[in-house]
Enzyme design. Structure first.
Site, PDB file in Angstrom:
ATOM      1  N   LYS A 160       0.828  -1.223   0.000  1.00 45.00           N
ATOM      2  CA  LYS A 160       0.000   0.000   0.000  1.00 45.00           C
ATOM      3  C   LYS A 160       0.859   1.268   0.000  1.00 45.00           C
ATOM      4  CE  LYS A 160      -4.388   0.518   1.470  1.00 45.00           C
ATOM      5  NZ  LYS A 160      -5.140   0.251   0.250  1.00 45.00           N
TER       6      LYS A 160
HETATM    7  N1  PMP Z   1      -6.223  -4.370  -3.503  1.00 44.35           N
HETATM    8  C1  PMP Z   1      -5.905  -3.064  -3.556  1.00 44.35           C
HETATM    9  C2  PMP Z   1      -4.993  -2.584  -4.655  1.00 44.35           C
HETATM   10  C3  PMP Z   1      -6.419  -2.170  -2.611  1.00 44.35           C
HETATM   11  O1  PMP Z   1      -6.107  -0.872  -2.662  1.00 44.35           O
HETATM   12  C4  PMP Z   1      -7.298  -2.664  -1.613  1.00 44.35           C
HETATM   13  C5  PMP Z   1      -7.880  -1.722  -0.608  1.00 44.35           C
HETATM   14  N2  PMP Z   1      -7.087  -1.601   0.540  1.00 44.35           N
HETATM   15  C6  PMP Z   1      -7.577  -4.043  -1.584  1.00 44.35           C
HETATM   16  C7  PMP Z   1      -7.032  -4.858  -2.553  1.00 44.35           C
HETATM   17  C8  PMP Z   1      -8.459  -4.633  -0.514  1.00 44.35           C
HETATM   18  O2  PMP Z   1      -7.799  -4.615   0.740  1.00 44.35           O
HETATM   19  P1  PMP Z   1      -8.599  -4.504   2.102  1.00 44.35           P
HETATM   20  O3  PMP Z   1      -9.625  -5.565   2.084  1.00 44.35           O
HETATM   21  O4  PMP Z   1      -7.573  -4.710   3.156  1.00 44.35           O
HETATM   22  O5  PMP Z   1      -9.191  -3.141   2.121  1.00 44.35           O
END
Ligand code: PMP
Length: 334
Positions: A160
């Protein structure tokens, strides 16, 4: 995120609680030029009946954020428990009685030209009111985009990192300009990776299939919730394996998962109906279970939730003492 004016919202910036309009960084900030920041996103769900705001798996999100920041060698001093305390304090100070989104952001804060990062790090935590991200009640139309998902050895997608979201922005923009609601990324090897901001699941031959962490995905916490719900509540086999593009066209069901999109069924992919073209039973049930669990309606999943207010709904101006010094342990079992 919505574009309302949040300038009076109290945020945590420079180790202080200040109005957003006073939380300013220099135009020379390293992260602004080079993308050297790491963020996370946490939802808080307001339940009218219980007059309570529930943060969803905040310990897990803050631990992921701290660990990911370590990939860029950005240090965040407070432990996950103390960071939960900051998020709760922001909710209380802002007296939020609606769904919210918590955005922690850590970044290289040196004010100078030059890509080499030094050890000036900073972080902030922002909480804003937040509603539906995508209207997925009737099913989304998704499309494979021409952009490929960033490789782990270029910019780790699981981290992230702010700069890596150029990849998501390009994909999302292409998908929407081509008439789709959301993008599907392939890896350089041609396998299905994920959406622009969400993970992807397929139902094939009664099994739930999703690409593994080694396919350049972000290891989503919603993905993890959904795998747990599928195994425990629907007694489905969940398989993590590489997924070919053509499997998208043969799947009985497809859905996305993510903090913002929650559980979002896909009814069309690349202009082809997914299964019958209607929302399938597995996606519908998992969506229902996820929405119930995140609003504290399912006793078995209350350990996912941190209530932001006292049960009697007493608002305090001071940080919640029970959170202080609670360590990074299993206080909320996430
Ligand atoms: N993939 C990406 C590229 C994202 O930005 C997110 C959002 N955080 C997710 C998957 C899903 O992750 P999460 O369930 O932890 O929000």
């Amino acid at each position: 995120m919505k574009t309302e004016d949040h300038s009076d919202v109290i945020v945590y910036f420079d180790n202080q609680y200040v109005p957003l309009h006073d939380a300013k960084v220099s135009i020379l900030t390293h992260a602004l030029h080079y993308g050297t920041g790491v963020f996370d996103g946490i939802r808080g769900y307001w339940d009218e009946r219980q007059e309570q705001l529930f943060l969803l798996r905040p310990m897990e999100h803050f631990r992921r954020w701290k660990a990911n920041s370590g990939i860029l060698r950005i240090g965040i001093a407070p432990d996950a428990s103390e960071l939960c305390g900051i998020a709760v304090e922001l909710i209380r100070r802002n007296r939020f009685h609606s769904h919210v989104y918590v955005r922690p952001l850590a970044y290289k804060s040196a004010e100078r030209i030059g890509v080499n990062p030094d050890d000036r790090d900073a972080f902030s935590v922002i909480v804003v009111p937040f509603g539906d991200y995508l209207d997925s009640k009737h099913g989304l139309h998704a499309g494979v985009v021409s952009w490929r998902r960033i490789e782990d050895n270029a910019i780790p997608g699981r981290a992230k990192i702010c700069g890596s979201y150029v990849n998501s922005a390009l994909a999302g923009d292409e998908a929407r300009r081509n008439g789709f609601d959301e993008a599907i990324f392939l890896t350089e090897a041609g396998h299905v990776a994920e959406g622009a901001t969400c993970n992807i699941f397929l139902v094939r031959a009664g099994k739930l299939v999703t690409p593994p962490g080694s396919e350049n995905i972000l290891e989503g916490i919603t993905r993890n919730c959904v795998m747990e719900l599928a195994r425990n509540e629907l007694h489905l086999e969940v398989v993590e394996r590489p997924v070919d593009r053509s499997e998208l066209y043969l799947a009985d069901e497809i859905f996305f998962t993510g903090t913002a999109v929650e559980v979002a069924p896909v009814t069309q992919v690349d202009h082809r109906a997914v299964g019958s073209g209607a929302i399938g039973p597995v996606a519908a049930e998992l969506r229902f279970l996820y929405l119930e669990a995140t609003r504290s309606h399912l006793a078995n999943y209350r350990h996912w939730l941190l209530p932001a207010y006292e049960p009697a709904h007493v608002e305090s101006a001071e940080p919640e003492p029970v959170l202080a010094g609670a360590g990074d342990g299993d206080l909320w079992g996430v």
